[in-house]
Design a protein around this motif. Structure first.
Motif, PDB file in Angstrom:
ATOM      1  N   ASP A  96       0.901  -1.182   0.243  1.00 27.83           N
ATOM      2  CA  ASP A  96       0.083  -0.143   0.118  1.00 27.83           C
ATOM      3  C   ASP A  96       0.959   1.178   0.156  1.00 27.83           C
ATOM      4  O   ASP A  96       1.892   1.262   0.530  1.00 27.83           O
ATOM      5  CB  ASP A  96      -0.907   0.212   1.111  1.00 27.83           C
ATOM      6  N   MET A 132      -8.673   4.186  -1.807  1.00 30.79           N
ATOM      7  CA  MET A 132      -9.439   4.797  -0.873  1.00 30.79           C
ATOM      8  C   MET A 132      -9.025   6.532  -0.328  1.00 30.79           C
ATOM      9  O   MET A 132      -7.751   6.752  -0.628  1.00 30.79           O
ATOM     10  CB  MET A 132      -9.146   4.279   0.757  1.00 30.79           C
ATOM     11  N   GLN A 144      -9.511  10.055   2.036  1.00 29.71           N
ATOM     12  CA  GLN A 144     -10.018  10.388   3.435  1.00 29.71           C
ATOM     13  C   GLN A 144     -11.200  11.268   3.517  1.00 29.71           C
ATOM     14  O   GLN A 144     -11.238  12.422   2.848  1.00 29.71           O
ATOM     15  CB  GLN A 144      -9.005  11.012   4.191  1.00 29.71           C
ATOM     16  N   THR A 175     -15.218  -0.180  -0.208  1.00 31.25           N
ATOM     17  CA  THR A 175     -14.447  -0.583   0.974  1.00 31.25           C
ATOM     18  C   THR A 175     -14.204   0.612   1.844  1.00 31.25           C
ATOM     19  O   THR A 175     -14.537   1.642   1.536  1.00 31.25           O
ATOM     20  CB  THR A 175     -12.964  -1.026   0.787  1.00 31.25           C
ATOM     21  N   TYR A 218     -12.447   1.957   5.551  1.00 30.59           N
ATOM     22  CA  TYR A 218     -11.367   1.903   6.756  1.00 30.59           C
ATOM     23  C   TYR A 218     -11.800   2.907   7.838  1.00 30.59           C
ATOM     24  O   TYR A 218     -11.797   4.430   7.724  1.00 30.59           O
ATOM     25  CB  TYR A 218     -10.034   2.222   6.359  1.00 30.59           C
ATOM     26  N   GLN A 222     -10.682   4.384  11.798  1.00 29.57           N
ATOM     27  CA  GLN A 222      -9.626   4.475  12.946  1.00 29.57           C
ATOM     28  C   GLN A 222     -10.507   4.511  13.840  1.00 29.57           C
ATOM     29  O   GLN A 222     -10.896   5.627  14.219  1.00 29.57           O
ATOM     30  CB  GLN A 222      -8.685   5.488  12.642  1.00 29.57           C
ATOM     31  N   ARG A 240      -8.542  -0.379  14.563  1.00 31.16           N
ATOM     32  CA  ARG A 240      -9.087   0.035  13.411  1.00 31.16           C
ATOM     33  C   ARG A 240     -10.013  -1.202  13.026  1.00 31.16           C
ATOM     34  O   ARG A 240     -10.052  -2.154  13.454  1.00 31.16           O
ATOM     35  CB  ARG A 240      -7.925   0.027  12.261  1.00 31.16           C
ATOM     36  N   THR A 262     -11.974  -2.434   9.053  1.00 31.80           N
ATOM     37  CA  THR A 262     -12.073  -2.170   7.769  1.00 31.80           C
ATOM     38  C   THR A 262     -13.249  -3.192   7.392  1.00 31.80           C
ATOM     39  O   THR A 262     -13.548  -4.096   7.821  1.00 31.80           O
ATOM     40  CB  THR A 262     -10.801  -2.783   7.013  1.00 31.80           C
ATOM     41  N   THR A 297     -13.095  -6.488   9.287  1.00 33.72           N
ATOM     42  CA  THR A 297     -11.695  -7.027   9.971  1.00 33.72           C
ATOM     43  C   THR A 297     -11.590  -6.008  11.200  1.00 33.72           C
ATOM     44  O   THR A 297     -11.675  -4.898  10.845  1.00 33.72           O
ATOM     45  CB  THR A 297     -10.541  -6.753   9.092  1.00 33.72           C
TER      46      THR A 297
END
Length: 155
Positions: A28, A70, A72, A107, A109, A111, A117, A119, A150
């Motif tokens: 990544d 992705m 933000q 998808t 994510y 935090q 985290r 996902t 996850t």
């Protein structure tokens, strides 16, 4: 590397001894610092299954690549999409081609804290084909939908 074992076949509910491992090579990169991230994952999944009482055994393997991007949306929240191409083979050494599929979907994510985290991803089979068929989806070797959730903790 992620290993798994099962005593029940998920499709037929037959009693089995099934073992599999997923090897993932994940890359990544922040393509725009603090704004956008791109990821490339390469995977190999060998699986061994023996039918209990019958003695029949089979081996299969799946290889694939996934590309995701992705951005933000706000601090601690990234939203994006992923495309995943998968090929399935009879045998763990990629002996006989069984089918292929392309999955696409969103998808996210989250935090949760400085050390945790979450996902989430959902994808649908957009295209596929089992070996020797003209079908537009491979529902023989792959599911129609994939969902992943996850939870991770850094320690």
């Amino acid at each position: 590397m992620e290993s798994r074992a099962s005593r029940i076949d998920e499709t037929t509910a037959a009693v089995v001894r099934s073992y599999g491992t997923e090897f993932t090579l994940a890359f990544d990169r922040e393509v725009i610092p603090n704004v956008a991230v791109a990821a490339l994952n390469l995977l190999y999944q060998p699986e061994w299954t023996r039918l209990v009482g019958v003695g029949a055994a089979e081996q299969q393997s799946t290889v694939g690549a996934a590309l995701g991007v992705m951005v933000q949306a706000r601090p601690g929240l990234f939203l994006g999409g992923e495309a995943r191409y998968m090929r399935q083979y009879e045998g763990i050494g990629l002996q006989e081609f069984a089918g292929q599929a392309l999955f696409v979907g969103p998808t996210a994510y989250f935090q949760l804290s400085a050390r945790s985290r979450l996902t989430a991803a959902w994808s649908i089979q957009a295209w596929g084909r089992p070996a020797g068929s003209n079908a537009t989806l491979d529902l023989v070797n792959f599911e129609r939908h994939h969902a992943r959730l996850t939870f991770g903790v850094n320690f």
